[in-house]
Design a protein around this motif. Structure first.
Motif, short mmCIF file in Angstrom:
data_model
loop_
_atom_site.label_atom_id
_atom_site.label_comp_id
_atom_site.label_asym_id
_atom_site.label_seq_id
_atom_site.Cartn_x
_atom_site.Cartn_y
_atom_site.Cartn_z
N LEU A 188 -27.47 -83.42 -26.98
CA LEU A 188 -26.72 -82.25 -27.46
C LEU A 188 -25.23 -82.53 -27.51
O LEU A 188 -24.55 -82.15 -28.48
CB LEU A 188 -27.02 -81.04 -26.58
N LYS A 189 -24.70 -83.18 -26.49
CA LYS A 189 -23.27 -83.51 -26.47
C LYS A 189 -22.91 -84.49 -27.59
O LYS A 189 -21.93 -84.31 -28.29
CB LYS A 189 -22.86 -84.11 -25.12
N TYR A 190 -23.72 -85.52 -27.74
CA TYR A 190 -23.45 -86.52 -28.77
C TYR A 190 -23.59 -85.90 -30.17
O TYR A 190 -22.76 -86.13 -31.04
CB TYR A 190 -24.40 -87.72 -28.61
N TYR A 191 -24.62 -85.10 -30.36
CA TYR A 191 -24.80 -84.42 -31.64
C TYR A 191 -23.60 -83.53 -31.96
O TYR A 191 -23.11 -83.51 -33.09
CB TYR A 191 -26.09 -83.60 -31.66
N GLN A 192 -23.10 -82.81 -30.97
CA GLN A 192 -21.94 -81.95 -31.18
C GLN A 192 -20.74 -82.79 -31.63
O GLN A 192 -20.02 -82.40 -32.55
CB GLN A 192 -21.61 -81.18 -29.90
N LEU A 193 -20.55 -83.94 -31.01
CA LEU A 193 -19.43 -84.82 -31.38
C LEU A 193 -19.58 -85.32 -32.81
O LEU A 193 -18.66 -85.22 -33.62
CB LEU A 193 -19.38 -85.99 -30.39
N VAL A 194 -20.75 -85.84 -33.14
CA VAL A 194 -21.01 -86.36 -34.48
C VAL A 194 -20.85 -85.26 -35.53
O VAL A 194 -20.23 -85.46 -36.58
CB VAL A 194 -22.42 -86.99 -34.55
N GLU A 195 -21.37 -84.10 -35.23
CA GLU A 195 -21.30 -82.96 -36.16
C GLU A 195 -19.85 -82.51 -36.38
O GLU A 195 -19.44 -82.24 -37.51
CB GLU A 195 -22.15 -81.81 -35.61
N LYS A 196 -19.08 -82.42 -35.32
CA LYS A 196 -17.68 -81.97 -35.43
C LYS A 196 -16.85 -82.96 -36.24
O LYS A 196 -15.96 -82.55 -36.99
CB LYS A 196 -17.05 -81.79 -34.04
N ILE A 197 -17.13 -84.25 -36.08
CA ILE A 197 -16.40 -85.26 -36.84
C ILE A 197 -16.88 -85.30 -38.28
O ILE A 197 -16.14 -85.63 -39.19
CB ILE A 197 -16.55 -86.66 -36.18
N GLY A 198 -18.13 -84.93 -38.49
CA GLY A 198 -18.71 -84.99 -39.84
C GLY A 198 -19.18 -86.39 -40.19
O GLY A 198 -19.24 -86.76 -41.36
N PHE A 199 -19.55 -87.15 -39.18
CA PHE A 199 -19.97 -88.53 -39.39
C PHE A 199 -21.38 -88.59 -39.96
O PHE A 199 -22.28 -87.90 -39.50
CB PHE A 199 -19.92 -89.30 -38.06
N LYS A 200 -21.55 -89.44 -40.98
CA LYS A 200 -22.86 -89.65 -41.61
C LYS A 200 -23.15 -91.14 -41.63
O LYS A 200 -22.26 -91.96 -41.82
CB LYS A 200 -22.85 -89.15 -43.06
N SER A 201 -24.41 -91.49 -41.41
CA SER A 201 -24.83 -92.89 -41.45
C SER A 201 -26.34 -92.93 -41.63
O SER A 201 -27.05 -92.03 -41.19
CB SER A 201 -24.44 -93.59 -40.15
N ASP A 202 -26.81 -93.98 -42.27
CA ASP A 202 -28.25 -94.18 -42.41
C ASP A 202 -28.85 -94.71 -41.11
O ASP A 202 -30.04 -94.58 -40.89
CB ASP A 202 -28.55 -95.15 -43.55
N GLU A 203 -28.01 -95.33 -40.27
CA GLU A 203 -28.50 -95.83 -38.99
C GLU A 203 -28.50 -94.68 -37.99
O GLU A 203 -27.50 -93.99 -37.81
CB GLU A 203 -27.62 -96.96 -38.47
N LEU A 204 -29.64 -94.48 -37.35
CA LEU A 204 -29.80 -93.36 -36.44
C LEU A 204 -29.99 -93.84 -35.00
O LEU A 204 -30.46 -94.95 -34.76
CB LEU A 204 -31.01 -92.52 -36.85
N VAL A 205 -29.64 -92.98 -34.05
CA VAL A 205 -29.92 -93.25 -32.65
C VAL A 205 -31.44 -93.25 -32.50
O VAL A 205 -32.13 -92.41 -33.09
CB VAL A 205 -29.28 -92.16 -31.75
#
Length: 174
Positions: free
Chosen positions: A93-110
């Motif tokens: 949840l914390k990491y998702y919040q960070l990625v979402e707030k930055i607006g980062f997109k990538s085909d490589e997923l956790v």
């Protein structure tokens, strides 16, 4: 953190780096902050490689601080964890919040998630709480300068141009 002790290539006692916590980073993202941010840490050879140049560019461009968030931490079980690994629901949840707030997109997923994987060093700019761009090329540093592992062409100028462009977006009046 003593950046000059932790980063072998940083020889500037008057560097402009400031460590911030996850909570401070999210607060900056939520409260319309402006600045340049580095996600990474001294344990990463690629962060070690760029740290001196990043400091130099930031200073030349007039930044008073570059904020550094290290996604690694000591868990309650006294183990080194990386927020980007999303090992628990709380970390996801914390990491998702960070990625979402930055607006980062990538085909490589956790692994085992649909969350984009941020590679480090990850440098991004915030202007009034919005991400205006990011840069995440993994360089190493040796006698050939900054370059991608396995290549010898010096990429210091390319790095400088990208970071300068990012800082200009932060400092622009628009």
């Amino acid at each position: 953190m003593d950046f000059c002790l932790e980063y072998e290539y940083l020889n500037d006692e008057n560097h402009i780096f400031k460590s911030i916590s996850y909570e401070e980073l999210i607060n900056d993202l939520n409260n319309f902050s402006t600045g340049l941010f580095l996600i990474g840490g001294p344990w990463c050879k690629n962060c070690q490689a760029i740290i001196s140049e990043l400091n130099e560019i930031g200073k030349k461009m007039g930044l008073s601080e570059i904020y550094v968030y290290d996604p690694r931490f000591i868990s309650v079980f006294k183990e080194i964890e990386d927020l980007r690994d999303c090992k628990t629901l709380d970390y996801k949840l914390k990491y998702y919040q960070l990625v979402e707030k930055i607006g980062f997109k990538s085909d490589e997923l956790v692994v085992d998630t649909l969350i984009p994987r941020i590679h480090i060093p990850f440098i991004f700019g915030l202007k009034n709480g919005s991400c205006v761009g990011y840069y995440m090329k993994e360089y190493i540093k040796d006698s050939n300068g900054l370059h991608v592992d396995g290549e010898t062409t010096d990429q210091t100028v390319d790095f400088t141009l990208h970071i300068t462009d990012l800082i200009n977006k932060i400092l622009s009046q628009k």
